[in-house]
Design an enzyme around this catalytic site. Structure first.
Site, short mmCIF file in Angstrom:
data_model
loop_
_atom_site.label_atom_id
_atom_site.label_comp_id
_atom_site.label_asym_id
_atom_site.label_seq_id
_atom_site.Cartn_x
_atom_site.Cartn_y
_atom_site.Cartn_z
N CYS A 147 0.83 -1.20 0.00
CA CYS A 147 0.00 0.00 0.00
C CYS A 147 0.87 1.25 0.00
O CYS A 147 0.67 2.17 -0.81
CB CYS A 147 -0.92 -0.02 1.22
SG CYS A 147 -2.10 1.33 1.27
N CYS A 148 1.86 1.30 0.90
CA CYS A 148 2.77 2.46 0.96
C CYS A 148 3.54 2.60 -0.35
O CYS A 148 3.79 3.72 -0.81
CB CYS A 148 3.76 2.30 2.11
SG CYS A 148 3.04 2.51 3.75
N CYS A 189 -1.73 7.52 6.97
CA CYS A 189 -3.00 7.19 6.32
C CYS A 189 -3.96 6.58 7.35
O CYS A 189 -3.54 6.03 8.37
CB CYS A 189 -2.77 6.27 5.13
SG CYS A 189 -2.06 4.69 5.54
N CYS A 234 -3.68 2.83 8.85
CA CYS A 234 -2.43 2.45 9.52
C CYS A 234 -2.00 3.41 10.62
O CYS A 234 -0.85 3.37 11.07
CB CYS A 234 -1.31 2.33 8.48
SG CYS A 234 -1.62 1.03 7.26
N CYS A 277 7.24 4.24 6.02
CA CYS A 277 6.45 3.89 4.84
C CYS A 277 7.31 3.39 3.69
O CYS A 277 6.82 2.71 2.80
CB CYS A 277 5.61 5.08 4.39
SG CYS A 277 6.58 6.52 3.91
#
Length: 131
Positions: free
Chosen positions: A6-7, A91, A94, A117
């Site tokens: 995701c990061c 985000c 997280c 991240c």
């Protein structure tokens, strides 16, 4: 379910694209934020890419009181989530609130070994737990 992935697609890849062609970048990292940031240098070379970009950490030795004074002096707004207990803003999935006795970044990826991240590297190594 995949914080690193995701990061990577939301932060790492876009930043790589934005920094292409630049020889240096600035960060907002501060030593007080976490034990993993306590000994960061003011200047470092990001050897993770072929360019060896200079990374500058101008706020590394700033304490929360100095930051607050700077915000006051220039009438800069605080992030509204700070008043709600978020000392480090990431985000939504997280990031959690932190207590007064925790590192400001303790709420990032809580319960995981992940601490960054992926946009920051130290001594040529990415600051995240490999998958």
């Amino acid at each position: 379910y995949d914080p690193d992935g995701c990061c990577d697609i939301r932060k790492v890849k876009p930043l790589e694209k934005a920094l292409a062609g630049f020889d240096a970048s600035f960060t907002g990292r501060k030593a007080f934020q976490a034990a993993t940031r306590a000994n960061l240098p003011r200047f470092e070379v990001d050897t993770s890419d072929a360019q060896g970009r200079l990374k500058i950490n101008p706020l590394i030795d700033w304490k929360p009181t100095r930051i607050a004074a700077h915000l006051d002096r220039f009438a800069l707004p605080r992030h509204p989530l700070v008043a709600q207990g978020f000392k480090s803003i990431g985000c939504q999935p997280c990031t959690t609130r932190v207590s007064d006795n925790e590192d400001p970044r303790a709420g990032r990826w809580r319960g995981q070994e992940k601490t960054e991240c992926g946009i920051h590297f130290t001594q040529g190594k990415i600051e995240r737990t490999p998958s």
